[in-house]
Design an enzyme around this catalytic site. Structure first.
Site, PDB file in Angstrom:
ATOM      1  CD  GLU A  37      -5.869  20.401 -42.755  1.00  0.00           C
ATOM      2  OE1 GLU A  37      -6.192  19.809 -43.773  1.00  0.00           O
ATOM      3  OE2 GLU A  37      -6.675  20.656 -41.836  1.00  0.00           O
ATOM      4  CG  HIS A  79      -6.824  12.048 -43.981  1.00  0.00           C
ATOM      5  ND1 HIS A  79      -5.726  12.814 -43.644  1.00  0.00           N
ATOM      6  CD2 HIS A  79      -7.905  12.729 -43.553  1.00  0.00           C
ATOM      7  CE1 HIS A  79      -6.145  13.899 -43.025  1.00  0.00           C
ATOM      8  NE2 HIS A  79      -7.455  13.870 -42.950  1.00  0.00           N
ATOM      9  CG  ASP A  80      -7.981  15.611 -46.027  1.00  0.00           C
ATOM     10  OD1 ASP A  80      -8.939  14.881 -45.710  1.00  0.00           O
ATOM     11  OD2 ASP A  80      -7.469  16.447 -45.264  1.00  0.00           O
ATOM     12  CG  ASP A 137      -8.814  19.169 -38.750  1.00  0.00           C
ATOM     13  OD1 ASP A 137      -8.335  18.496 -39.669  1.00  0.00           O
ATOM     14  OD2 ASP A 137      -9.989  19.583 -38.739  1.00  0.00           O
ATOM     15  CG  ASP A 173      -5.756  15.059 -36.679  1.00  0.00           C
ATOM     16  OD1 ASP A 173      -6.120  16.248 -36.697  1.00  0.00           O
ATOM     17  OD2 ASP A 173      -5.428  14.417 -37.690  1.00  0.00           O
TER      18      ASP A 173
END
Ligand code: GLC
Ligand code: CA
Length: 559
Positions: free
Chosen positions: A247, A319-320, A193, A97
Site C-alpha cells: 500500500e 476499508h479506508d 500496509d 495484511d
C-alpha cells in the site's frame, strides 16, 4: 517468482463486518468459512484479509499486539488454518495484511521498550527527548510523551500506534520472522500496509507545514533506506511462491516504479492513491466535488505509466474509503451507477480488488451523531476541522468522508441485522437501513442485480486475454461526463478490441465512439440496462445515440 497474480482478481475481507458465525455480533473466521463458496462464485481467485491478529482495536486491527496469532473475537489459529485449507481447496489464494510501520502500544515489544533505555527492546521504537514538528495522520501531532520512559515516541498514525524503528536490524529480523511464520503456514502473500513509510530520514528533521496532518511526510515517505529494507523482506518471500502488494499512500508513479521494476524490485504491485484524490482523501477537510476528468487523468497516468513495465492494482473501494456509489455514482440511480462503476475499473489493465459489499452495491451509512462513529480518524477530524460550522454541515462532511461509511455489516439478506448475525444478537456496528433491498439473497434472485453484474464482469475478464493483457487506450480524456477506454490485443493480421463506454452522468449524455471504430460492426457484450433482448448480432454505434443515466456499454470488435 511466478506472475500468477496478473490473471487473478481478489476479494477483500474486513472481518469484523463480514459474517458472524457464532452469534456474538462480531464477524469471525467461522463466518468466513461458511461464505467461501459465495466468494468463489463471485469469480475471484483470492482473498486479502485486513488484519485478523490480536489488537486492542484502536485502529481496528491495524494496531497489532501479536503478529503470530488470531484475535479471539475472530477465532483461533486452528480456525484460520481451516479457512486456509478450504480456500485452497476451492482454488482461492489467501494473502495477509502485514502491518510493520507500527505496532499497538500494547504489543509486548512496546511494553518492554518504554521501561527504559537499556533493555533489548529499547531501540525497537523511535524515542526522543525533544519532538520535532511532525503531524500524525490520525491524532494531532506525531509525538506522545511516555511517563514511564520519560521520553516522547513517534506515531505517524494514532497514539496507540507507535512507529517501529526499522533502522534497527533486530526489528527487520522480526519482520522476516513474521513473514516466514505465515508463509510456512501456507499463506500466498502479503498486502503490506503503508510500506513506503517505514524508513524515516536520519535525524528526523522538521517538516514544512503546508497542510494539516501531513507535515513531516516528506521525511518519512520513501525514506533513505526504503528500497533496501523492502528488498530484505523480498528475499524471504522469494523463497516461497508468494506475491507482495504494497500500500503506497501518496506514492508517485516514479517512486512506485522503483519498487516494482529493475534489479532492486521489492514488490509485485502497489496500491496507489492518485485516483482516490478525485474528490476526497480520508479526511473531510480536503473534500471537494468529484471530478471525472481528474479521476480519468489519474487512472490513465498509471495505466500508461506501468504499461509493459509493471502491473496495476485496480480498486475503487476498501476499508479506508467511502462507498463508490455514494461518491462517484448516485444512490438514486443505485443499480445503474453501481454496475457502471464496476465496468469502469474491472476492465482496466491490472489485478482487480473487490471490497466486501461493493459487489452488491452497498452505500455509505449516515449516522445522526458523531458519538455513533468508531473510527479514530473520523473522530479527530470532526473535532478538529470546520468546528464553527453547523452540526448538520459537519455531520454531512463526515457522511461523505468517514471510513466508517464503508465499514458497516455486510448485507446478506433482508432478515434482521441483514443476516449478518443472529436475530437476537446486537451487531457491533450499525447496519445500513437499505439492507431490505440491497442484500446478497435478493440479488442472487434478480438476474439484473449488481451482484450478477460483478460476476459477469469478472467472468468476462477471466476468459479474455485481451481484457487481461491487452493494451490500454483512453479516448476523450477531456469529456467531463464519459469515461471511454479501449483494450487492444494484436492478433495475427488484425486485432481484438474491447471498447468500454461509461457515463458518469445522471442526465442523458451523448454517446461518443472513437473515430477508428465508427461504422465498424461490434458485438455488445455487456450493458447495465435491462434490455428486453440483447442483440445477438454485431451492430454499429449510431451517431447521435444518447446514453441513459450512468449507462455503460462494452463492445467487442475484431478489426
Ligand atoms: C493503512 C490502512 C489503514 C490504517 C493505516 C495505519 O492505510 O489501510 O486502515 O489505518 O494504514 O495502519
Ligand atoms: Ca462472532
Amino acid at each position: 517468482m511466478s506472475d500468477w497474480y496478473k490473471k487473478m482478481s481478489f476479494y477483500q475481507i474486513w472481518i469484523r463486518s463480514f459474517a458472524d458465525g457464532n452469534g456474538d455480533g462480531i464477524g469471525d473466521l467461522q463466518g468466513v468459512y461458511e461464505k467461501l463458496e459465495y466468494i468463489k462464485k463471485l469469480g475471484v481467485d483470492g482473498i486479502w484479509f485486513s488484519p485478523i491478529y490480536p489488537s486492542p482495536n484502536a485502529d481496528f486491527g491495524y494496531d497489532i499486539s501479536d503478529y503470530r496469532n488470531i484475535h479471539p473475537d475472530y477465532g483461533t489459529l486452528e480456525d484460520f488454518k481451516r479457512v486456509l485449507e478450504k480456500a485452497h481447496k476451492l482454488g482461492l489464494k489467501v494473502i495477509m495484511d502485514l502491518v510493520v510501520n507500527h505496532t499497538s502500544d500494547e504489543h509486548p515489544w512496546f511494553l518492554e521498550s518504554r521501561k527504559g533505555k537499556d533493555n533489548p527492546y529499547s531501540d525497537y521504537y523511535i524515542w526522543r527527548d525533544n519532538p520535532n514538528n511532525w503531524d500524525s495522520l490520525f491524532e494531532g501531532n506525531a509525538w506522545e510523551y511516555d511517563e514511564v520512559r520519560g521520553q516522547y515516541y513517534l506515531h505517524i498514525f494514532a497514539k496507540k500506534q507507535p512507529d517501529l524503528n526499522m533502522d534497527n536490524p533486530a526489528v527487520r529480523a522480526e519482520v522476516e520472522g513474521i513473514l516466514k511464520f505465515w508463509l510456512d503456514m501456507g499463506v500466498d502473500g502479503f498486502r503490506e500496509d503503508v510500506i513506503n513509510f517505514i524508513s524515516k530520514k536520519e535525524g528526523l528533521p522538521n517538516g514544512v507545514p503546508f497542510l494539516p496532518a501531513v507535515n513531516g511526510m516528506m521525511h518519512y515517505k520513501d525514506g533513505p533506506h526504503i528500497y533496501e529494507y523492502n528488498q530484505q523482506f523480498r528475499k524471504v518471500c522469494q523463497q516461497y511462491d508468494c506475491f507482495q502488494i504494497g500500500e503506497g499512500p501518496m506514492t508517485t508513479l516514479q517512486s512506485a516504479l522503483k519498487y516494482l521494476t529493475g534489479p532492486g524490485k521489492s514488490l509485485d504491485m502497489m496500491f496507489s492513491f492518485d485516483h482516490m484524490m478525485a474528490d476526497c482523501m480520508y479526511t473531510e477537510y480536503m473534500h471537494r466535488p468529484f471530478s471525472l476528468i481528474k479521476f480519468k487523468k489519474a487512472i490513465s497516468k498509471w495505466q500508461y505509466g506501468l504499461a509493459g513495465r509493471a502491473w496495476n492494482a485496480l480498486y475503487l473501494e476498501n476499508h479506508d474509503h467511502p462507498r463508490i456509489i455514494s461518491r462517484y455514482g448516485s444512490e438514486i440511480f443505485w443499480k445503474e451507477s453501481g454496475k457502471m462503476l464496476a465496468a469502469a475499473y474491472l476492465f482496466l489493465q491490472g489485478t482487480p480488488f473487490v471490497y466486501q459489499g461493493q459487489e452488491i452495491g452497498m452505500t455509505n451509512i449516515r449516522l445522526g451523531r458523531i458519538e455513533h462513529y468508531e473510527d479514530v480518524s473520523t473522530k479527530t477530524n470532526f473535532h478538529r476541522y470546520h468546528v464553527k460550522d453547523s452540526m448538520a454541515r459537519r455531520l454531512a462532511r463526515i457522511h461523505v468522508s468517514s471510513r466508517d461509511s464503508a465499514r458497516t455489516p455486510m448485507q446478506w439478506s433482508g432478515k434482521p441485522h441483514a443476516g449478518f448475525t443472529a436475530p437476537d444478537a446486537t451487531p457491533w456496528f450499525y447496519v445500513n437501513r437499505n439492507y431490505t433491498t440491497c442484500n446478497v439473497e435478493d440479488e442472487e434472485k434478480d438476474p439484473y442485480s449488481i451482484l450478477r453484474f460483478y460476476r459477469r464482469c469478472l467472468s468476462l475478464r477471466r476468459h479474455s486475454k485481451t481484457l487481461i493483457f491487452g493494451e490500454y487506450r483512453e479516448h476523450f480524456p477531456k469529456d467531463p461526463l464519459l469515461f471511454v477506454y479501449e483494450r487492444v490485443m494484436q492478433t495475427g493480421k488484425g486485432s481484438t478490441r474491447y471498447l468500454v463506454i461509461c457515463s458518469f452522468s445522471a442526465a442523458p449524455a451523448l454517446l461518443r465512439c472513437p473515430k477508428h471504430l465508427q461504422g465498424r460492426r461490434g458485438q455488445l457484450v455487456l450493458d447495465n440496462y435491462e434490455r428486453a433482448e440483447m442483440k445477438p448480432f454485431a451492430t454499429t454505434i449510431e451517431e447521435g445515440e444518447m446514453l441513459r443515466p450512468y449507462e455503460v456499454r462494452v463492445y467487442r470488435f475484431k478489426v
